[in-house]
Design a protein around this motif. Structure first.
Motif, mmCIF file in Angstrom:
data_model
loop_
_atom_site.group_PDB
_atom_site.id
_atom_site.type_symbol
_atom_site.label_atom_id
_atom_site.label_comp_id
_atom_site.label_asym_id
_atom_site.label_seq_id
_atom_site.Cartn_x
_atom_site.Cartn_y
_atom_site.Cartn_z
ATOM 1 N N GLN B 37 0.861 -1.180 0.000
ATOM 2 C CA GLN B 37 0.000 0.000 0.000
ATOM 3 C C GLN B 37 0.895 1.226 0.000
ATOM 4 O O GLN B 37 1.529 1.549 1.013
ATOM 5 C CB GLN B 37 -0.924 -0.012 1.216
ATOM 6 C CG GLN B 37 -1.928 1.122 1.249
ATOM 7 C CD GLN B 37 -2.833 1.053 2.477
ATOM 8 O OE1 GLN B 37 -2.444 0.581 3.537
ATOM 9 N NE2 GLN B 37 -4.067 1.527 2.329
ATOM 10 N N GLN B 41 -2.943 5.329 -1.016
ATOM 11 C CA GLN B 41 -3.506 4.594 -2.152
ATOM 12 C C GLN B 41 -4.113 3.264 -1.711
ATOM 13 O O GLN B 41 -4.144 2.935 -0.536
ATOM 14 C CB GLN B 41 -2.434 4.384 -3.214
ATOM 15 C CG GLN B 41 -1.902 5.690 -3.795
ATOM 16 C CD GLN B 41 -0.968 5.467 -4.970
ATOM 17 O OE1 GLN B 41 -0.984 4.416 -5.614
ATOM 18 N NE2 GLN B 41 -0.150 6.459 -5.265
ATOM 19 N N LYS B 42 -4.617 2.528 -2.693
ATOM 20 C CA LYS B 42 -5.256 1.246 -2.419
ATOM 21 C C LYS B 42 -4.233 0.204 -1.981
ATOM 22 O O LYS B 42 -3.046 0.306 -2.293
ATOM 23 C CB LYS B 42 -5.893 0.690 -3.687
ATOM 24 C CG LYS B 42 -6.972 1.495 -4.313
ATOM 25 C CD LYS B 42 -7.464 0.750 -5.557
ATOM 26 C CE LYS B 42 -8.371 1.606 -6.389
ATOM 27 N NZ LYS B 42 -8.880 0.864 -7.556
ATOM 28 N N VAL B 43 -4.727 -0.811 -1.341
ATOM 29 C CA VAL B 43 -3.926 -1.999 -1.094
ATOM 30 C C VAL B 43 -3.853 -2.785 -2.409
ATOM 31 O O VAL B 43 -4.879 -3.035 -3.053
ATOM 32 C CB VAL B 43 -4.574 -2.869 0.004
ATOM 33 C CG1 VAL B 43 -3.794 -4.150 0.200
ATOM 34 C CG2 VAL B 43 -4.668 -2.090 1.321
#
Lengths: 112, 113
Positions: B37, B41-43
């Motif tokens: 991550q 931001q997104k995983v």
């Protein structure tokens, strides 16, 4: 391609109220969905999951709803508490797949 | 309650150096994963591992990355020559054979300078 998206980056609720966090997914081949809670500096913590052959599943104070027609997933938290403040992620898994594809996350803020 | 553990919690390294991130999955779990991550931001999925081999990997997981289960308890992620853009939180996860939910560790924050 695969994508899971969250519409609202931040949700503020009053302590004691119910919270609803929404998630849209685009892959109709996904067969499994999961919600995680992430507190600051910690890893994602499993909350609740649902398979695609169900439309509702309840846990302790949480309910996940799945609407496959519109590819929508929601997490309902009853009687929201200050300890519920965190970032919430939905994730999906493609049929017979292995990896989870995560959404962008929604920040839940609980006001006392 | 059993949990996934990771060490170190924070690793600072210079660009071009090798790093090894360590994980101890939950003891009866058979599937192991690494995700990362980047801040804000997104995983993102990196790799999954089952039966002593990689079962799936993402485009991020290029030749600079490798995973290993050197013994019955540890699961490691090696980055051979780190780049600035490798700076991120790295999460290990595991699950058992029967149930699909993955349990995540607390993460290692990797900072490449």
């Amino acid at each position: 391609g695969e994508s899971v998206g969250l519409h609202l980056p931040t949700l503020s609720v009053q302590e004691g109220d119910n919270s609803i966090i929404n998630c849209a997914y685009s892959n109709s081949a996904s067969d499994y969905f999961i919600w995680y809670k992430q507190e600051s500096g910690k890893g994602p913590q499993f909350i609740i999951d649902i398979r695609s052959n169900m439309d509702k599943r309840q846990g302790q104070r949480v309910t996940v709803l799945l609407n496959k027609t519109v590819k929508h997933l929601s997490l309902q938290i009853a009687a929201t508490q200050p300890g519920d403040s965190a970032v919430y992620f939905c994730a999906e898994r493609m049929e017979y797949g292995n990896k989870l594809v995560f959404g962008a996350g929604t920040i839940l803020r609980v006001k006392s | 309650e059993p949990e996934v553990t990771q060490t170190p919690s924070h690793q600072v390294t210079q660009m071009g150096q090798e790093v090894i991130l360590r994980c101890v999955p939950i003891s009866n779990h058979l599937y192991f994963y690494w995700y990362r991550q980047i801040l804000g931001q997104k995983v993102e999925f990196l790799v999954s591992f089952y039966n002593n081999e990689i079962s799936e990997k993402s485009e991020i997981f290029d030749d600079q990355f490798s995973v290993e289960r050197p013994d019955g308890s540890n699961f490691t992620l090696k980055i051979r020559s780190t780049k600035l853009e490798d700076s991120a939180m790295y999460f290990c996860a595991s699950r058992d054979f029967e149930r699909p939910e993955q349990y995540f560790g607390p993460g290692t924050r990797l900072t490449v300078t």
